[in-house]
Design a protein around this motif. Structure first.
Motif, mmCIF file in Angstrom:
data_model
loop_
_atom_site.group_PDB
_atom_site.id
_atom_site.type_symbol
_atom_site.label_atom_id
_atom_site.label_comp_id
_atom_site.label_asym_id
_atom_site.label_seq_id
_atom_site.Cartn_x
_atom_site.Cartn_y
_atom_site.Cartn_z
ATOM 1 N N MET A 1 0.779 -0.902 0.584
ATOM 2 C CA MET A 1 -0.189 -0.207 0.136
ATOM 3 C C MET A 1 0.781 1.592 -0.048
ATOM 4 S SD MET A 1 -3.529 -0.736 0.503
ATOM 5 C CE MET A 1 -4.181 -1.914 -0.126
ATOM 6 N N LYS A 2 0.813 2.418 -0.790
ATOM 7 C CA LYS A 2 1.105 3.444 -0.857
ATOM 8 C C LYS A 2 1.453 4.413 -0.183
ATOM 9 C CE LYS A 2 4.149 2.004 -4.362
ATOM 10 N NZ LYS A 2 5.520 2.087 -4.813
ATOM 11 N N SER A 3 -0.426 4.659 -0.587
ATOM 12 C CA SER A 3 -1.507 5.595 0.386
ATOM 13 C C SER A 3 -2.689 5.776 0.190
ATOM 14 C CB SER A 3 -0.541 7.060 0.051
ATOM 15 O OG SER A 3 -1.426 7.774 0.553
ATOM 16 N N LEU A 4 -3.642 6.123 1.114
ATOM 17 C CA LEU A 4 -4.484 5.512 0.920
ATOM 18 C C LEU A 4 -5.248 6.672 0.685
ATOM 19 C CD1 LEU A 4 -5.715 3.053 3.588
ATOM 20 C CD2 LEU A 4 -5.838 2.644 0.577
ATOM 21 N N PRO B 1 -5.248 9.393 -1.890
ATOM 22 C CA PRO B 1 -5.656 9.744 -3.228
ATOM 23 C C PRO B 1 -7.745 9.049 -2.966
ATOM 24 C CG PRO B 1 -3.555 9.849 -3.579
ATOM 25 C CD PRO B 1 -3.720 8.572 -2.113
ATOM 26 N N ILE B 2 -7.663 8.056 -2.752
ATOM 27 C CA ILE B 2 -8.624 6.939 -2.469
ATOM 28 C C ILE B 2 -9.760 7.806 -1.675
ATOM 29 C CG2 ILE B 2 -10.106 5.446 -2.072
ATOM 30 C CD1 ILE B 2 -7.352 3.263 -2.633
ATOM 31 N N VAL C 1 -10.514 10.970 -3.589
ATOM 32 C CA VAL C 1 -11.659 11.098 -4.400
ATOM 33 C C VAL C 1 -12.941 10.707 -4.300
ATOM 34 C CG1 VAL C 1 -12.056 9.380 -6.764
ATOM 35 C CG2 VAL C 1 -9.402 10.833 -6.669
ATOM 36 N N LEU C 2 -12.874 9.840 -3.203
ATOM 37 C CA LEU C 2 -14.741 9.109 -2.728
ATOM 38 C C LEU C 2 -15.450 10.338 -1.836
ATOM 39 C CD1 LEU C 2 -13.848 5.873 -1.903
ATOM 40 C CD2 LEU C 2 -14.232 6.401 -4.514
ATOM 41 N N ALA D 1 -16.395 12.556 -5.002
ATOM 42 C CA ALA D 1 -17.247 11.830 -5.490
ATOM 43 C C ALA D 1 -18.577 11.920 -5.114
ATOM 44 C CB ALA D 1 -16.510 10.820 -6.488
ATOM 45 N N THR D 2 -19.272 11.667 -3.789
ATOM 46 C CA THR D 2 -19.535 11.595 -3.311
ATOM 47 C C THR D 2 -20.410 12.799 -2.783
ATOM 48 O OG1 THR D 2 -19.009 9.301 -1.628
ATOM 49 C CG2 THR D 2 -20.648 10.581 -0.964
ATOM 50 N N TYR E 1 -20.310 15.165 -5.042
ATOM 51 C CA TYR E 1 -21.125 15.362 -6.069
ATOM 52 C C TYR E 1 -22.155 15.109 -6.549
ATOM 53 C CZ TYR E 1 -21.972 15.867 -11.316
ATOM 54 O OH TYR E 1 -22.175 16.073 -12.820
ATOM 55 N N GLY E 2 -21.884 13.120 -6.446
ATOM 56 C CA GLY E 2 -23.020 12.262 -7.126
ATOM 57 C C GLY E 2 -24.450 12.657 -5.724
ATOM 58 N N LEU E 3 -24.074 13.359 -4.692
ATOM 59 C CA LEU E 3 -25.430 13.349 -3.488
ATOM 60 C C LEU E 3 -26.292 15.055 -4.599
ATOM 61 C CD1 LEU E 3 -24.346 13.173 0.157
ATOM 62 C CD2 LEU E 3 -25.950 11.700 -0.997
ATOM 63 N N TYR F 1 -25.945 15.698 -7.418
ATOM 64 C CA TYR F 1 -26.317 14.976 -8.446
ATOM 65 C C TYR F 1 -27.304 14.825 -8.992
ATOM 66 C CZ TYR F 1 -26.008 11.838 -12.945
ATOM 67 O OH TYR F 1 -26.655 11.231 -13.653
ATOM 68 N N GLN F 2 -28.294 13.827 -7.804
ATOM 69 C CA GLN F 2 -28.757 12.680 -7.550
ATOM 70 C C GLN F 2 -30.567 13.962 -7.567
ATOM 71 O OE1 GLN F 2 -28.683 9.827 -4.899
ATOM 72 N NE2 GLN F 2 -29.261 8.346 -6.033
#
Lengths: 136, 145
Positions: free
Chosen positions: A1-4, A6-7, A10-11, A14-15, A17-19, A21-22
């Motif tokens: 594992m390099k690094s968590l 970025p994940i 991003v999540l 994105a969440t 934006y997704g909320l 968006y919906q």
């Protein structure tokens, strides 16, 4: 594992934006159209009371559902027309009306003035409410 | 009264739940790629994207898993969906994956991280929120052209 990290970033973004968006997709927003949209612009006849102008494109999943819904809504309203426009073939009109994604549905009054707009597959009761306000 | 104008009909439709399931697997693979910065993981995903982009989203290994193991267990009826929107999304995914591979090979790790992050964001939005990438970006691309 390099690094968590970025994940996680991003999540989270994105969440958020997704909320949004919906929540925003399919909502009919009131508009005060500045210019009249004519039959020659959209290439189809306006309804005597109201018109639903649907902008669609090839890479659009909800465009099909939107077509079915709007066809269904206007089926028993002879004074309301549904016109589907291929956005790709009408880029000039798309720029003029500031359409940025598909499906976008414009609700026009009897004069062709835009009174409402829904981005994404519209919600049935909101379209019905907007039409009821115009047709009364 | 409905008038359909200038519409290019596409006859090919697939079960809409297939691309959604594929988006879940894509999210997991891209998250793994991002966490491990592993060239082979992103390369494998690039091959999946390439199959989806060139042959069609119904031919990817993920679609095969869906048809073989997931679909027989689903009780609700299939929802038909045009293949062109997911195919467009796979093409965009392929571009990001290729950019990430280029970043990895040349040692520009920022390019790798940004490219995989973009692909991951799109795949996650599709999986979790039924996000339609083609709806949001295709018209914008045409407009700026």
């Amino acid at each position: 594992m390099k690094s968590l990290l970025p994940i996680v970033i991003v999540l989270t973004l994105a969440t958020a934006y997704g909320l949004w968006y919906q929540r925003s997709r399919g909502t009919v927003k009131a508009k005060a159209g500045q210019s009249f949209i004519t039959e020659s612009m959209i290439g189809g006849a306006l309804g005597s009371k109201a018109t639903l102008v649907q902008f669609s494109s090839a890479f659009c999943t909800p465009c099909r559902a939107t077509r079915v819904l709007l066809e269904n809504i206007v089926a028993d309203m002879p004074d309301v027309a549904h016109v589907e426009v291929d956005a790709e073939a009408q880029l000039e009109l798309v720029r003029q009306l500031n359409i940025v994604s598909t499906p976008t549905t414009l609700i026009l009054d009897s004069q062709g003035l835009e009174v409402g707009r829904a981005v994404g597959a519209p919600k049935r009761e909101q379209v019905n409410n907007a039409l009821a306000a115009i047709r009364k | 009264m409905t008038q359909i104008l200038n519409e290019k009909k596409s006859a090919v439709t697939i079960d809409a739940r297939g691309p959604r399931f594929s988006a879940v697997l894509t999210t997991l693979v891209l998250a793994t790629a991002l966490a491990t910065a592993n060239l082979w993981v992103i390369s494998a995903q690039a091959i999946v994207f390439a199959i989806g982009a060139f042959r069609g989203p119904q031919f990817t290994p993920y679609a095969l898993i869906f048809r073989s193991f997931i679909k027989p267990r689903l009780k609700s009826a299939a929802i038909p969906e045009d293949i062109r929107p997911p195919q467009f999304a796979q093409s965009v995914g392929l571009l990001f994956a290729l950019a990430a591979i280029a970043g990895s090979i040349t040692g520009i790790s920022a390019l790798f991280v940004v490219a995989v992050s973009c692909a991951l964001a799109a795949a996650f939005l599709n999986a979790a929120f039924n996000f339609c990438l083609g709806c949001e970006v295709y018209l914008l691309l045409l407009r700026v052209r």
